[in-house]
Enzyme design. Structure first.
Site, PDB file in Angstrom:
ATOM      1  N   THR A  46      15.622  -6.904   4.080  1.00 52.39           N
ATOM      2  CA  THR A  46      14.747  -7.964   3.599  1.00 52.39           C
ATOM      3  C   THR A  46      15.004  -8.165   2.100  1.00 52.39           C
ATOM      4  OG1 THR A  46      12.957  -6.383   3.255  1.00 52.39           O
ATOM      5  CG2 THR A  46      12.992  -7.551   5.365  1.00 52.39           C
ATOM      6  N   GLY A  48      13.374  -8.419  -1.041  1.00 49.01           N
ATOM      7  CA  GLY A  48      12.908  -7.517  -2.096  1.00 49.01           C
ATOM      8  C   GLY A  48      13.404  -6.098  -1.915  1.00 49.01           C
ATOM      9  N   CYS A  49      13.468  -5.676  -0.662  1.00 49.10           N
ATOM     10  CA  CYS A  49      13.921  -4.320  -0.362  1.00 49.10           C
ATOM     11  C   CYS A  49      15.408  -4.156  -0.664  1.00 49.10           C
ATOM     12  CB  CYS A  49      13.647  -4.003   1.108  1.00 49.10           C
ATOM     13  SG  CYS A  49      11.919  -4.233   1.586  1.00 49.10           S
ATOM     14  N   SER A  50      16.189  -5.175  -0.386  1.00 46.34           N
ATOM     15  CA  SER A  50      17.647  -5.103  -0.569  1.00 46.34           C
ATOM     16  C   SER A  50      18.101  -5.450  -1.975  1.00 46.34           C
ATOM     17  CB  SER A  50      18.349  -6.049   0.415  1.00 46.34           C
ATOM     18  OG  SER A  50      18.210  -5.576   1.733  1.00 46.34           O
ATOM     19  N   LEU A  54      15.515  -0.557  -2.805  1.00 48.33           N
ATOM     20  CA  LEU A  54      16.528   0.460  -2.497  1.00 48.33           C
ATOM     21  C   LEU A  54      17.581   0.566  -3.596  1.00 48.33           C
ATOM     22  CD1 LEU A  54      17.803   2.613  -0.699  1.00 48.33           C
ATOM     23  CD2 LEU A  54      18.808   0.774   0.673  1.00 48.33           C
TER      24      LEU A  54
END
Length: 159
Positions: A46, A48-50, A54
């Site tokens: 997703t 924001g996560c990518s 992370l």
């Protein structure tokens, strides 16, 4: 009910990708005798996560571990195949990509969220934990954004 600082965290069977495919792991085994940062994201791949969450941990992994952290764990309500592919795409060799495919961990620690509106189902909230030998020492939950659970915030908290 959400776990609280000082609580012993539950032992839940989850999955990591092994040489022969998904392998069962117990959270108690991941935490026993170790100081661990565990951060959770609503979904692998997703935006924001990518783009931020992370990658921040990937970039700061050495500095975090230099502060006495034995392991950095990323978890999401995704299967082990997805978590493995996401970790490889993000060069996350220093991060344990822990699949909570059925959401049992997120539910056990009281940190689920219902994302039925965008048809994502029940997912994990975004948060970060500092765990010492299975006990919760710090819990930062991000209601919006990534500020409280970012690698930078956790690094500052353990400094």
């Amino acid at each position: 009910m959400t776990v609280q600082v000082g609580d012993t965290l539950p032992n839940i069977e989850l999955r990591v990708m092994g040489a022969e495919g998904p392998e069962a792991v117990q959270t108690a085994d991941l935490f026993a005798g170790r100081k661990v940062i565990l951060f959770a994201v609503p979904g692998a791949f997703t935006p924001g996560c990518s783009m931020t969450h992370l990658p921040g941990y990937v970039t700061l992994a050495d500095k975090i571990k230099a502060k006495g952290i034995d392991a950095i764990i990323c978890t999401s309500v995704n299967d082990a195949f997805v978590m493995d592919a996401w970790g490889k795409a993000q060069n996350a060799e220093e991060i344990i990509m822990l699949a909570d495919g059925l959401g049992h961990w997120a539910e056990a620690v009281g940190l689920t969220q219902d994302l039925a509106g965008p048809q994502l189902g029940v997912r994990s909230q975004r948060y970060a934990m500092l765990i010492n030998d299975g006990q919760l020492e710090l819990l930062n939950i991000d209601p919006k954004g990534i500020d409280l659970s970012s690698a930078e915030t956790l690094l500052a908290a353990i400094s």
